[in-house]
Design an enzyme around this catalytic site. Structure first.
Site, mmCIF file in Angstrom:
data_model
loop_
_atom_site.group_PDB
_atom_site.id
_atom_site.type_symbol
_atom_site.label_atom_id
_atom_site.label_comp_id
_atom_site.label_asym_id
_atom_site.label_seq_id
_atom_site.Cartn_x
_atom_site.Cartn_y
_atom_site.Cartn_z
ATOM 1 N N VAL A 247 26.738 -4.973 6.487
ATOM 2 C CA VAL A 247 27.552 -3.952 7.154
ATOM 3 C C VAL A 247 26.655 -2.984 7.924
ATOM 4 O O VAL A 247 26.953 -2.606 9.072
ATOM 5 C CB VAL A 247 28.420 -3.204 6.123
ATOM 6 C CG1 VAL A 247 29.032 -1.949 6.741
ATOM 7 C CG2 VAL A 247 29.517 -4.118 5.600
ATOM 8 N N HIS A 248 25.560 -2.608 7.317
ATOM 9 C CA HIS A 248 24.631 -1.691 7.970
ATOM 10 C C HIS A 248 24.045 -2.311 9.244
ATOM 11 O O HIS A 248 23.938 -1.655 10.278
ATOM 12 C CB HIS A 248 23.510 -1.322 7.000
ATOM 13 C CG HIS A 248 22.421 -0.524 7.614
ATOM 14 N ND1 HIS A 248 22.558 0.809 7.917
ATOM 15 C CD2 HIS A 248 21.177 -0.873 8.008
ATOM 16 C CE1 HIS A 248 21.441 1.247 8.459
ATOM 17 N NE2 HIS A 248 20.589 0.248 8.535
#
Length: 388
Positions: A247-248
């Site tokens: 996600v990052h």
């Protein structure tokens, strides 16, 4: 001579009683050992001292030496004398309003294609490796990759950092106190144009020697795509890819694109913060891949990741309060603040579970196996991987 005859009989053998004696019962060693334990005095808990591990291992010492060397080289050594063609490369990639932002906008198909490939890696790639062994050559080239990412981050840190420091020092000298200087600093990121005010990614004049160093902000945006390779190493070595990790990576890559498209001022400081964190973090990863993993400083790496996210929130608030109608759209500020607040939650939760929460065994292993907040780097070390 007597006629009596003597009958010579063989000597009688002395025999034991014909009744055989029963065999002796086998010795019960367990009962004997338990008897000894019962008769021995009780041992108090804590009386047996375990060998204490040293606070610092060899990896910690090398890590500290590497960080100290980076500070010394970055502040005192002009890398142009060491790297031929560096200044010419920076001049060719000079950030220019109306040119660099349009070039980044036109690069959206590249970012989209890399995003699709990344999603396929997380889905099809993981399934393909499920019944296969980890690729043996991956661990051999992994240290080289970590060293390359570290070198890029360190170069970006020194080039953007020295240019930012020089310009900030000049602004501070023009004001009576530091508070006035800090307030005046943001005003230089907006210049008056024909249509009103125009936002600048950096306020350094084009004829200034240090303006070329800001080209590393441009390279920084594209480096977010190359960092997808970190996840590829996790997949082919069959290491867990946590939700925080992918996600990052996805959010940061597209935010870097958005920041340069709008030529927004906070992008310079976001790139500077990220370059600093990556210089430290990838040095840690590199040492881990060559079996010199620092132990004591793992908490330090996770801590500076959290500090980076908090500073990101502060930089956003500072420039938003002093933007002077710089024609930066409102959605940029909403996306920036939402992203950094989300990162504060994710990395803060990681720090809490890793260092502040009481240790657990079964539940922690279960959460880690389900791809929870904990993230593994390519060497299986549970710290936040490739934060930036």
């Amino acid at each position: 001579r007597d006629d009596r005859r003597v009958l010579l009989l063989p000597p009688r053998r002395l025999t034991v009683a014909s009744a055989e004696m029963p065999p002796a019962p086998p010795m019960n060693t367990r009962s004997l050992s338990s008897k000894i334990r019962e008769d021995s005095p009780p041992v108090e808990k804590g009386s047996r001292k375990k060998a204490k591990k040293p606070i610092f291992n060899l990896g910690d010492i090398v890590f500290m030496a590497g960080c100290s060397a980076m500070i010394g080289v970055g502040c005192r050594v002009d890398l142009e004398d060491w790297i031929p063609g560096l200044q010419q490369m920076e001049e060719s990639l000079r950030l220019t309003k109306g040119v660099s932002d349009k070039a980044m906008y036109n690069a959206w198909p590249i970012f989209l294609g890399c995003t699709v490939a990344y999603v396929l890696l997380l889905t099809m790639g993981v399934r393909w490796m499920k019944d296969r062994k980890p690729l043996p050559w991956a661990k051999k080239i992994l240290p080289v990759w970590m060293l390359l990412i570290w070198a890029f981050s360190f170069l970006a840190l020194t080039r953007i950092g020295t240019a930012t420091y020089k310009y900030a020092a000049e602004i501070m000298k023009k004001n009576d106190n530091i508070f006035a200087g800090v307030s005046d600093f943001a005003y230089n990121y907006c210049v008056e144009s024909e249509g009103g005010f125009m936002a600048l990614l950096h306020p350094i004049p084009e004829n200034d020697y240090h303006a070329g160093k800001m080209s590393w902000v441009h390279l920084f945006c594209y480096s977010k795509l190359f960092e997808f390779v970190d996840t590829a190493f996790l997949v082919i070595t069959k290491k867990p890819v946590s939700r925080l990790h992918y996600v990052h990576h996805l959010i940061t890559s597209w935010y870097s694109w958005l920041n340069l498209v709008h030529f927004a001022a906070p992008g310079q400081f976001f790139a500077l913060l990220n370059a600093f964190v990556h210089s430290v973090m990838y040095l840690w990863y590199f040492l881990a891949t060559i079996k010199m993993k620092p132990g004591f400083f793992a908490i330090f790496v996770t801590a500076i990741q959290n500090i980076q996210m908090l500073l990101g929130v502060g930089v956003t608030v500072y420039f938003y309060a002093n933007r002077l109608h710089c024609n930066i759209p409102t959605h940029y500020w909403i996306i920036t603040m939402s992203m950094y607040l989300f990162y504060v939650y994710l990395f803060g939760n990681l720090f809490w579970e890793k260092y502040l929460q009481k240790p657990c065994k079964d539940q922690c292993k279960l959460n880690k196996g389900k791809g929870g907040v904990l993230s593994s780097n390519v060497n299986g070390n549970v710290i936040a991987s490739t934060a930036g």
